[in-house]
Design a protein around this motif. Structure first.
Motif, PDB file in Angstrom:
ATOM      1  N   ALA A 172       0.689  -1.190  -0.100  1.00 50.56           N
ATOM      2  CA  ALA A 172      -0.093   0.109   0.322  1.00 50.56           C
ATOM      3  C   ALA A 172       1.521   1.547   0.005  1.00 50.56           C
ATOM      4  CB  ALA A 172      -1.098   0.105   1.330  1.00 50.56           C
ATOM      5  N   ARG A 173       0.349   1.970  -0.328  1.00 51.14           N
ATOM      6  CA  ARG A 173       0.842   3.976  -0.261  1.00 51.14           C
ATOM      7  C   ARG A 173       0.087   4.565  -0.319  1.00 51.14           C
ATOM      8  NH1 ARG A 173       2.611   3.907  -6.019  1.00 51.14           N
ATOM      9  NH2 ARG A 173       4.463   2.783  -5.774  1.00 51.14           N
ATOM     10  N   ALA A 174       1.158   5.620   1.026  1.00 47.87           N
ATOM     11  CA  ALA A 174       0.132   7.029   0.946  1.00 47.87           C
ATOM     12  C   ALA A 174       1.236   8.031   0.571  1.00 47.87           C
ATOM     13  CB  ALA A 174      -0.716   6.536   2.103  1.00 47.87           C
ATOM     14  N   VAL A 175       0.868   9.218   1.122  1.00 47.37           N
ATOM     15  CA  VAL A 175       1.580  10.286   0.771  1.00 47.37           C
ATOM     16  C   VAL A 175       1.492  10.562   2.911  1.00 47.37           C
ATOM     17  CG1 VAL A 175       1.762  12.715   0.098  1.00 47.37           C
ATOM     18  CG2 VAL A 175       1.090  11.361  -1.138  1.00 47.37           C
ATOM     19  N   ALA A 176       2.090  10.946   3.357  1.00 45.49           N
ATOM     20  CA  ALA A 176       2.732  12.178   4.363  1.00 45.49           C
ATOM     21  C   ALA A 176       1.822  12.406   5.147  1.00 45.49           C
ATOM     22  CB  ALA A 176       3.781  11.908   5.171  1.00 45.49           C
ATOM     23  N   SER A 177       1.168  13.628   4.285  1.00 44.15           N
ATOM     24  CA  SER A 177       0.477  14.548   4.831  1.00 44.15           C
ATOM     25  C   SER A 177      -0.453  14.197   4.444  1.00 44.15           C
ATOM     26  CB  SER A 177       0.979  16.276   3.466  1.00 44.15           C
ATOM     27  OG  SER A 177       1.091  15.713   2.308  1.00 44.15           O
ATOM     28  N   ASP A 178      -0.835  13.502   4.015  1.00 45.48           N
ATOM     29  CA  ASP A 178      -2.720  13.209   3.642  1.00 45.48           C
ATOM     30  C   ASP A 178      -2.835  11.754   4.821  1.00 45.48           C
ATOM     31  OD1 ASP A 178      -4.909  12.319   3.446  1.00 45.48           O
ATOM     32  OD2 ASP A 178      -4.227  11.138   1.091  1.00 45.48           O
ATOM     33  N   ALA A 179      -3.365  12.995   6.013  1.00 40.08           N
ATOM     34  CA  ALA A 179      -3.522  12.000   7.244  1.00 40.08           C
ATOM     35  C   ALA A 179      -4.774  10.834   6.983  1.00 40.08           C
ATOM     36  CB  ALA A 179      -4.098  12.853   8.640  1.00 40.08           C
ATOM     37  N   PRO A 180      -5.928  11.084   6.509  1.00 35.72           N
ATOM     38  CA  PRO A 180      -6.775  10.067   6.466  1.00 35.72           C
ATOM     39  C   PRO A 180      -6.698   8.629   5.164  1.00 35.72           C
ATOM     40  CG  PRO A 180      -7.719  12.652   5.967  1.00 35.72           C
ATOM     41  CD  PRO A 180      -6.754  12.638   6.027  1.00 35.72           C
ATOM     42  N   VAL A 295      -4.650   0.949  -0.873  1.00 37.37           N
ATOM     43  CA  VAL A 295      -4.178  -0.617  -1.319  1.00 37.37           C
ATOM     44  C   VAL A 295      -3.604  -1.185  -2.469  1.00 37.37           C
ATOM     45  CG1 VAL A 295      -4.490  -2.697  -0.199  1.00 37.37           C
ATOM     46  CG2 VAL A 295      -5.047  -0.654   1.313  1.00 37.37           C
ATOM     47  N   LEU A 296      -3.016  -1.348  -2.727  1.00 38.69           N
ATOM     48  CA  LEU A 296      -2.860  -2.047  -4.315  1.00 38.69           C
ATOM     49  C   LEU A 296      -2.504  -3.766  -4.468  1.00 38.69           C
ATOM     50  CD1 LEU A 296      -0.952   1.117  -4.607  1.00 38.69           C
ATOM     51  CD2 LEU A 296      -0.438   0.048  -6.690  1.00 38.69           C
ATOM     52  N   ARG A 297      -1.764  -4.441  -3.077  1.00 38.89           N
ATOM     53  CA  ARG A 297      -1.950  -5.911  -3.241  1.00 38.89           C
ATOM     54  C   ARG A 297      -2.718  -6.184  -2.103  1.00 38.89           C
ATOM     55  NH1 ARG A 297      -0.874 -10.279  -5.872  1.00 38.89           N
ATOM     56  NH2 ARG A 297       0.336 -11.818  -4.924  1.00 38.89           N
ATOM     57  N   ASP A 298      -3.736  -7.039  -1.621  1.00 41.24           N
ATOM     58  CA  ASP A 298      -3.759  -7.408  -0.515  1.00 41.24           C
ATOM     59  C   ASP A 298      -4.218  -9.470  -0.793  1.00 41.24           C
ATOM     60  OD1 ASP A 298      -4.464  -8.128   1.826  1.00 41.24           O
ATOM     61  OD2 ASP A 298      -5.836  -6.956   2.148  1.00 41.24           O
ATOM     62  N   VAL A 299      -3.310 -10.308  -0.789  1.00 44.47           N
ATOM     63  CA  VAL A 299      -3.313 -10.799  -0.544  1.00 44.47           C
ATOM     64  C   VAL A 299      -3.435 -12.100  -0.041  1.00 44.47           C
ATOM     65  CG1 VAL A 299      -3.236 -13.175  -2.291  1.00 44.47           C
ATOM     66  CG2 VAL A 299      -3.174 -10.751  -3.213  1.00 44.47           C
ATOM     67  N   GLU A 300      -4.017 -13.260   0.495  1.00 44.30           N
ATOM     68  CA  GLU A 300      -3.662 -14.125   1.968  1.00 44.30           C
ATOM     69  C   GLU A 300      -2.912 -15.420   0.895  1.00 44.30           C
ATOM     70  OE1 GLU A 300      -7.331 -15.920   3.314  1.00 44.30           O
ATOM     71  OE2 GLU A 300      -8.805 -13.504   3.960  1.00 44.30           O
ATOM     72  N   ALA A 301      -2.112 -15.635   2.326  1.00 45.78           N
ATOM     73  CA  ALA A 301      -1.297 -16.543   1.987  1.00 45.78           C
ATOM     74  C   ALA A 301      -0.563 -17.249   2.667  1.00 45.78           C
ATOM     75  CB  ALA A 301       0.021 -16.003   1.152  1.00 45.78           C
ATOM     76  N   PRO A 302       0.027 -18.572   3.520  1.00 46.57           N
ATOM     77  CA  PRO A 302       0.012 -18.928   4.858  1.00 46.57           C
ATOM     78  C   PRO A 302       1.511 -18.153   5.359  1.00 46.57           C
ATOM     79  CG  PRO A 302      -0.630 -20.808   3.220  1.00 46.57           C
ATOM     80  CD  PRO A 302      -0.174 -19.797   2.779  1.00 46.57           C
TER      81      PRO A 302
END
Length: 337
Positions: A172-180, A295-302
């Protein structure tokens, strides 16, 4: 999804007075982390914040949790050990782009490959700030710094590409100045079971100010970024007038009014095939694309920690001994008087 355990406020996770340069992105991120921790609700005594060395790695001093500043580049190694021996501990690993991807790069890729249940934060300002302005593994080619006065002759690491290449299941990626936006991806990282990488884009006010100027303000993000959400169409722009469509094996920016609704791509963060997720992660303003946030990728795995502990229990159940004293008494014993 992991369950929220109890009610806390951001103040319950605060400690001391943060000492970074005025305007540093670390201040923004710390406030978002406090807020995310409160909304997640894991008690401070069941939380650990572990870092390496660098400006960003001072963060453990400013959280009212278990905390440890380790040695340069080794935050992932210490975090791995802590998680394996205490699976119920929620661990936030804090690294800068230098600490986490240079000397700590080997630990970073293997944490992804093993899928250890860690929340791995990369605070990326594209510079070594603590040591006063040397170029880092994420500094762009040609970047002029104290250690590259004529410009770097190296291509940078791109954290998403490195994560995906190491079989990472969450990015996932965010900009520090973007709190939400930051709070949202931190909560998503917590709810992901496995190695969860969050890249935080931030300016270094002293040595690399303006690195993310096109997207550092809310107005800039409206024009130059796209917030991706699983199951939603990839639309962006100040008035949602632009979109992403497929052009052969590539992505292309189009006007919403010029394409059919079914042509607009829909984000799938849970797809095992990471081709499209990586294509989104690699977009940049220099090539006419928006920067992808969320969130660009969110895949389940052991996970490694679950597998190791299950293996220990299985092997232990088949052994005649379960401690050192029992081991000594397993074979023949002679008593010397």
């Amino acid at each position: 999804m992991k369950e929220k355990m109890s009610e806390y406020t951001a103040n319950d996770y605060k400690k001391g007075k943060a000492r970074w340069c005025p305007g540093c992105g670390d201040h923004f991120f710390l406030a978002s982390l406090h807020k995310a921790m409160a909304e997640i609700g894991v008690p401070p005594y069941e939380t650990a914040v572990i870092s390496g060395i660098g400006c960003s790695s001072r963060l453990p001093y400013y959280v009212n949790t278990y905390a440890m500043q380790t040695i340069h580049g080794r935050a992932a190694a210490i975090s791995t050990g802590a998680k394996v021996v205490n699976p119920n501990l929620t661990i936030w690993q804090i690294s800068g782009d230098g600490d986490g991807l240079a000397i700590g790069g080997n630990h970073f890729i293997h944490a992804q490959r093993r899928n250890i249940d860690l929340n791995m934060i990369i605070l990326n300002n594209r510079i070594y700030g603590l040591t006063k302005g040397q170029y880092s593994p994420t500094s762009p080619r040609g970047f002029v710094s104290k250690s590259s006065p004529y410009g770097t002759v190296e291509d940078p690491f791109r954290p998403a590409e490195l994560c995906f290449g190491a079989r990472g299941r969450f990015f996932a990626r965010a900009v520090a100045s973007d709190a939400p936006g930051t709070v949202e991806i931190l909560k998503a990282a917590y709810n992901h079971k496995g190695a969860a990488v969050c890249e935080i884009l931030q300016n270094c006010m002293i040595f690399n100010n303006g690195a993310y100027d096109p997207i550092y303000s809310k107005e800039g993000r409206a024009e130059n970024a796209i917030y991706v959400k699983h199951g939603e169409p990839l639309i962006f722009g100040k008035n949602n007038e632009k979109c992403l469509v497929q052009d052969g094996f590539k992505l292309k920016v189009a006007n919403v009014a010029d394409v059919k609704p079914e042509e607009i791509l829909v984000h799938d963060a849970h797809c095992q095939d990471n081709t499209m997720q990586l294509a989104l992660a690699m977009m940049d303003n220099e090539h006419g694309f928006p920067v992808a946030l969320g969130v660009l990728r969110d895949v389940e795995a052991p996970t490694y920690n679950d597998a190791v502990n299950a293996q220990v229990e299985e092997v232990s159940s088949q052994k005649k001994y379960h401690c050192f004293k029992e081991l000594l008494e397993t074979n023949d014993i002679w008593e010397v008087k």
